[in-house]
Design a protein around this motif. Structure first.
Motif, short mmCIF file in Angstrom:
data_model
loop_
_atom_site.label_atom_id
_atom_site.label_comp_id
_atom_site.label_asym_id
_atom_site.label_seq_id
_atom_site.Cartn_x
_atom_site.Cartn_y
_atom_site.Cartn_z
N ALA A 40 0.83 -1.21 0.00
CA ALA A 40 0.00 0.00 0.00
C ALA A 40 0.86 1.25 0.00
O ALA A 40 2.04 1.23 0.36
CB ALA A 40 -0.90 0.00 1.23
N ASP A 55 -11.12 4.01 0.85
CA ASP A 55 -10.40 2.75 1.07
C ASP A 55 -9.64 2.74 2.40
O ASP A 55 -8.93 1.81 2.72
CB ASP A 55 -9.42 2.47 -0.10
N ARG A 98 -8.67 -3.54 -0.71
CA ARG A 98 -7.61 -2.51 -0.55
C ARG A 98 -7.73 -1.82 0.81
O ARG A 98 -6.93 -0.96 1.17
CB ARG A 98 -7.80 -1.41 -1.61
#
Ligand code: DGY
Length: 336
Positions: free
Chosen positions: A154, A211, A238
């Motif tokens: 991420a 997200d 995600r």
């Protein structure tokens, strides 16, 4: 003149202990399950309450003591006028019962806002960029042997944040997120006139739109499991969930399942149900960053919080209005 009698529901930091002993005749509730006598210094909580309960006018408490200031405790303290809480969150106090009994509850807002907001952003960065795992990799001597730590899945660069609970701390988190270039949305009971962030009426709708979810709402019955399997599902694979509120606001079994099965990507948690104990399954999760409720835990901020507790109680002793009564128990005089 005799000092008013005060009950501490557990050990308090020195700044509170020192500050209160000047004004009050202080007693500390012994831990549950203790057996013994006052003479031996091992009195039970029940015996202490029977001995001093009718004289107690003030209570000093905090979530860290593990004691609920509930209807039963208030009933044992019929002369109680004020409860001062070390912490902005007061879910360990039954404020409805306090309001019925004319007891003023005071907490410690404002002085910890920036510290808790900093913790939320720190936890977010640790989680998104896997910082604690990367540090453990270095400390284990793996960098030179095995090469660079892997690239983090991420990044903050392509994320949008949803804040559950846009109060004082939520707004301080939002300002920090804006400085990081992150679009911010929020959910709460109603839209707020003084912000331009996108509003969602419920956490599922918010989770679908972002997200990254950051929870910073008060604990208690009203918000129990507000982040449930449905919200985590809506957040998606995600998804990153950060909790600096209370453990009770999330269905922990659903969260553990979502982290284990990839329904969401990762979580950063500063709070747990039953803390300082917590569900040991969290320890098996590679994709969770776990902190021991350090939201406001710097010396500077805890001293400011402690001083506000002392000042709220001193206000009672001096028949002055409390500095920070909670909304559910507005001050209208100390009575008697
Ligand atoms: C509070 O004061 O309620 C917060 O949990 C601080 O971390």
């Amino acid at each position: 003149m005799a000092k008013p009698v005060l009950l501490m529901t557990g050990p308090m930091p020195p700044i509170i202990d020192r500050g209160l002993r000047q004004t009050f005749d202080c007693h500390q509730l012994p831990p549950k399950g203790r057996t013994g006598t006052a003479a031996a210094g091992t009195e039970t909580p029940e015996a202490l309450l029977a001995r001093i309960g009718p004289a107690v006018e003030a209570v000093c408490t905090g979530g860290h003591t593990g004691v609920k200031t509930d209807e039963a405790l208030m009933a044992a303290l019929p002369g109680l006028k004020v409860i001062a809480n070390l912490g902005v969150g007061y879910d360990s106090i039954d404020v409805a019962a306090a309001a019925r009994r004319g007891i003023v509850v005071a907490n410690t807002p404002d002085v910890l806002t920036d510290e808790v907001a900093d913790t939320a952003l720190g936890l977010l960065l640790m989680t998104v960029r896997e910082m604690s795992k990367a540090e453990a990799y270095l400390r284990a001597g793996r960098w030179a042997k095995e090469g660079d730590y892997r690239l983090s899945t991420a990044s903050l660069r392509d994320r949008s944040v949803g804040i559950i609970g846009l109060g004082r701390i939520g707004k301080a988190i939002a300002r920090r997120c804006e400085a990081f270039g992150l679009p911010v949305s929020y959910c709460g009971r109603r839209p707020q006139a003084d912000v331009t962030y996108a509003y969602h009426a419920d956490p599922v709708s918010l989770a679908k739109a972002v997200d990254t979810l950051i929870a910073v709402i008060p604990g208690g019955a009203e918000t129990r499991n507000i982040v449930d399997a449905q919200v985590l599902e809506a957040l998606g694979p995600r998804g990153i969930f950060i909790n600096v509120a209370r453990g009770t606001i999330v269905d922990e079994a659903a969260l553990i399942d979502a982290l284990r099965t990839g329904k969401i990507l990762a979580a950063g948690l500063d709070v747990f149900v039953g803390e300082p104990s917590f569900n040991p399954n969290f320890l098996t999760l590679e994709n969770a960053v776990l902190l021991p409720h350090i939201g406001s835990a710097s010396i500077l901020t805890r001293e400011r919080m402690g001083q506000l507790v002392v000042d709220n109680l001193a206000a009672y002793a001096n028949r002055k209005p409390p500095l920070s009564p909670v909304a559910e128990t507005p001050f209208s005089g100390w009575g008697g």
